[in-house]
Write an enzyme that holds these catalytic residues in place. Structure first.
Site, PDB file in Angstrom:
ATOM      1  N   SER A 149      -7.999 -23.241  41.687  1.00  0.00           N
ATOM      2  CA  SER A 149      -7.144 -22.137  41.235  1.00  0.00           C
ATOM      3  C   SER A 149      -7.519 -21.967  39.523  1.00  0.00           C
ATOM      4  O   SER A 149      -7.322 -23.238  38.960  1.00  0.00           O
ATOM      5  CB  SER A 149      -5.898 -22.175  41.544  1.00  0.00           C
ATOM      6  OG  SER A 149      -4.965 -21.115  41.003  1.00  0.00           O
ATOM      7  N   TYR A 163       2.093 -26.871  41.851  1.00  0.00           N
ATOM      8  CA  TYR A 163       0.804 -26.429  42.522  1.00  0.00           C
ATOM      9  C   TYR A 163      -0.401 -26.468  41.448  1.00  0.00           C
ATOM     10  O   TYR A 163      -1.527 -26.886  42.081  1.00  0.00           O
ATOM     11  CB  TYR A 163       1.141 -24.875  42.850  1.00  0.00           C
ATOM     12  CG  TYR A 163      -0.073 -24.084  43.405  1.00  0.00           C
ATOM     13  CD1 TYR A 163      -0.728 -24.310  44.503  1.00  0.00           C
ATOM     14  CD2 TYR A 163      -0.590 -22.964  42.448  1.00  0.00           C
ATOM     15  CE1 TYR A 163      -1.900 -23.602  44.767  1.00  0.00           C
ATOM     16  CE2 TYR A 163      -1.699 -22.441  42.948  1.00  0.00           C
ATOM     17  CZ  TYR A 163      -2.322 -22.660  43.847  1.00  0.00           C
ATOM     18  OH  TYR A 163      -3.537 -21.831  44.460  1.00  0.00           O
TER      19      TYR A 163
HETATM   20  P1  NDP Z   1      -3.140 -17.198  52.533  1.00  0.00           P
HETATM   21  O1  NDP Z   1      -2.070 -17.879  52.403  1.00  0.00           O
HETATM   22  O2  NDP Z   1      -3.663 -15.846  52.618  1.00  0.00           O
HETATM   23  O3  NDP Z   1      -4.126 -18.257  53.683  1.00  0.00           O
HETATM   24  C1  NDP Z   1      -3.903 -19.331  54.015  1.00  0.00           C
HETATM   25  C2  NDP Z   1      -4.973 -19.910  54.941  1.00  0.00           C
HETATM   26  O4  NDP Z   1      -4.605 -21.293  55.127  1.00  0.00           O
HETATM   27  C3  NDP Z   1      -4.577 -19.174  56.239  1.00  0.00           C
HETATM   28  O5  NDP Z   1      -5.684 -19.536  57.106  1.00  0.00           O
HETATM   29  C4  NDP Z   1      -3.629 -20.413  56.892  1.00  0.00           C
HETATM   30  O6  NDP Z   1      -3.583 -20.435  58.264  1.00  0.00           O
HETATM   31  C5  NDP Z   1      -4.160 -21.750  56.436  1.00  0.00           C
HETATM   32  N1  NDP Z   1      -3.241 -22.533  55.979  1.00  0.00           N
HETATM   33  C6  NDP Z   1      -1.927 -22.501  55.444  1.00  0.00           C
HETATM   34  N2  NDP Z   1      -1.137 -23.526  55.532  1.00  0.00           N
HETATM   35  C7  NDP Z   1      -1.877 -24.900  56.353  1.00  0.00           C
HETATM   36  C8  NDP Z   1      -1.663 -25.864  56.764  1.00  0.00           C
HETATM   37  N3  NDP Z   1      -0.636 -26.400  56.203  1.00  0.00           N
HETATM   38  N4  NDP Z   1      -2.742 -26.432  57.604  1.00  0.00           N
HETATM   39  C9  NDP Z   1      -3.692 -25.837  57.793  1.00  0.00           C
HETATM   40  N5  NDP Z   1      -4.178 -24.606  57.371  1.00  0.00           N
HETATM   41  C10 NDP Z   1      -3.057 -23.756  56.633  1.00  0.00           C
HETATM   42  O7  NDP Z   1      -3.962 -18.047  51.218  1.00  0.00           O
HETATM   43  P2  NDP Z   1      -5.215 -17.649  50.147  1.00  0.00           P
HETATM   44  O8  NDP Z   1      -6.479 -16.919  50.822  1.00  0.00           O
HETATM   45  O9  NDP Z   1      -4.652 -16.835  49.210  1.00  0.00           O
HETATM   46  O10 NDP Z   1      -5.596 -18.943  49.475  1.00  0.00           O
HETATM   47  C11 NDP Z   1      -6.818 -19.605  50.036  1.00  0.00           C
HETATM   48  C12 NDP Z   1      -6.930 -20.704  48.963  1.00  0.00           C
HETATM   49  O11 NDP Z   1      -7.282 -20.061  47.820  1.00  0.00           O
HETATM   50  C13 NDP Z   1      -5.771 -21.793  48.657  1.00  0.00           C
HETATM   51  O12 NDP Z   1      -6.177 -22.746  48.293  1.00  0.00           O
HETATM   52  C14 NDP Z   1      -5.220 -21.241  47.474  1.00  0.00           C
HETATM   53  O13 NDP Z   1      -4.548 -22.269  46.611  1.00  0.00           O
HETATM   54  C15 NDP Z   1      -6.316 -20.658  46.862  1.00  0.00           C
HETATM   55  N6  NDP Z   1      -6.051 -19.619  45.594  1.00  0.00           N
HETATM   56  C16 NDP Z   1      -5.831 -18.334  45.930  1.00  0.00           C
HETATM   57  C17 NDP Z   1      -5.408 -17.385  45.028  1.00  0.00           C
HETATM   58  C18 NDP Z   1      -4.592 -15.946  45.309  1.00  0.00           C
HETATM   59  O14 NDP Z   1      -4.407 -15.383  44.279  1.00  0.00           O
HETATM   60  N7  NDP Z   1      -4.669 -15.740  46.686  1.00  0.00           N
HETATM   61  C19 NDP Z   1      -5.622 -17.824  43.712  1.00  0.00           C
HETATM   62  C20 NDP Z   1      -6.035 -19.095  43.466  1.00  0.00           C
HETATM   63  C21 NDP Z   1      -6.382 -20.027  44.444  1.00  0.00           C
HETATM   64  P3  NDP Z   1      -2.495 -19.676  59.450  1.00  0.00           P
HETATM   65  O15 NDP Z   1      -2.970 -18.226  59.092  1.00  0.00           O
HETATM   66  O16 NDP Z   1      -2.775 -20.083  60.777  1.00  0.00           O
HETATM   67  O17 NDP Z   1      -1.187 -19.787  58.603  1.00  0.00           O
END
Ligand code: NDP
Length: 254
Positions: A149, A163
């Site tokens: 990130s 985070y």
């Molecule tokens: P979302 O919250 O939209 O999606 C998260 C995904 O991760 C889902 O598939 C969810 O599964 C899964 N997940 C969440 N918790 C767990 C867990 N404990 N074990 C396994 N799977 C898990 O997140 P984003 O798409 O926004 O983020 C994806 C990555 O990008 C992350 O690492 C985030 O830190 C990073 N990021 C995001 C940004 C943003 O602005 N969106 C900016 C910078 C980085 P389920 O659907 O089953 O809950």
């Protein structure tokens, strides 16, 4: 032990049921990857992503893996290898932010969870992936992309410093592992998204964060998931064959 190169790449994407991970999975399917996709609890959405990837021609294995459970995380690569015979790519995408708020209010139990899911689980999965891929262990090489990130470098004051710390740790994994395993055929890179329109902001208690932050982004808008996925696809492709230890920032100029 791998004795033959696979005809198609086999890539694991964690957290692929929605958001950035779902976009990565769909693009990789279009690019000819077979996929091992994981989710935590949203089975219906995960199955929809699986179907979309299959419609694009991919073979897909869908696994429910809670990255909060490090024993479950440790089983991911062996399960993927059991399903496809090999793994050539890994995208450490699953992540959480914890609640937005001042640093002094960050609860330690929540911070532990952030570090387990964002740091310890990627360590465990990456160790297993590299042990499988490394050419000095009989592997055929591979490519790993860590989804970090922009927070890792901004520090996210007043928002989620813990985070940001977890993502800085992930960046160090890329830096160190890229150097340690370059001689044995494993590339490790980072993609650092800026604020991107997904549900992660609602989970952090601030659903409108992407639009609220837009004025502070040079492009004056949040990113869309497909814009992050393109960078990941590139790093997993042969076009990036000489690229390791890189951090592609996809953050609208921030
Ligand atoms: P979302 O919250 O939209 O999606 C998260 C995904 O991760 C889902 O598939 C969810 O599964 C899964 N997940 C969440 N918790 C767990 C867990 N404990 N074990 C396994 N799977 C898990 O997140 P984003 O798409 O926004 O983020 C994806 C990555 O990008 C992350 O690492 C985030 O830190 C990073 N990021 C995001 C940004 C943003 O602005 N969106 C900016 C910078 C980085 P389920 O659907 O089953 O809950």
């Amino acid at each position: 032990m791998n004795t033959a190169a696979p005809t198609r790449p086999v890539t694991i994407v964690t957290g692929a049921s929605r958001g950035i991970g779902a976009a990565i999975a769909t693009r990789l399917a279009e690019e000819g990857h077979d996929l091992v996709l994981t989710y935590r609890e949203r089975a219906d959405e995960a199955i929809a992503v699986q179907r979309a990837c299959e419609a694009a021609g991919a073979r897909v294995v869908l696994l429910q893996v809670d990255m909060d459970d490090l024993d479950a995380a440790a089983r991911l690569v062996p399960d993927a290898v059991a399903a496809f015979g090999t793994v050539t790519g890994l995208v450490n995408n699953a992540g959480i932010t914890g609640r937005i708020g001042p640093f002094l209010d960050a609860p330690l139990d929540e911070t532990e969870r952030v570090f387990r899911i964002n740091v310890l689980a990627p360590i465990v999965v990456t160790q297993a992936a590299i042990a499988h891929m490394a050419t000095d262990r009989g592997g055929a090489g591979g490519s790993i992309v860590n989804i970090s990130s922009g927070a890792a470098k901004s520090g996210s004051p007043n928002t989620y410093i813990t985070y940001a710390m977890s993502k800085a740790a992930l960046n160090a994994l890329t830096t160190g592992a890229s150097k340690e395993f370059a001689p044995v055929g494993v590339r490790v890179n980072t993609v650092s998204p800026g604020t991107t329109r997904t549900e992660i902001h609602a989970a952090a208690g601030r659903p409108n964060a992407p639009d609220e932050r837009a004025p502070g982004i040079p492009m004056r808008r949040p990113g869309e998931v497909h814009e992050i996925a393109g960078a990941v696809v590139y790093l997993l492709s042969d076009d990036a064959s000489y690229t390791t230890g890189a951090d592609i920032r996809v953050a609208g100029g921030n």
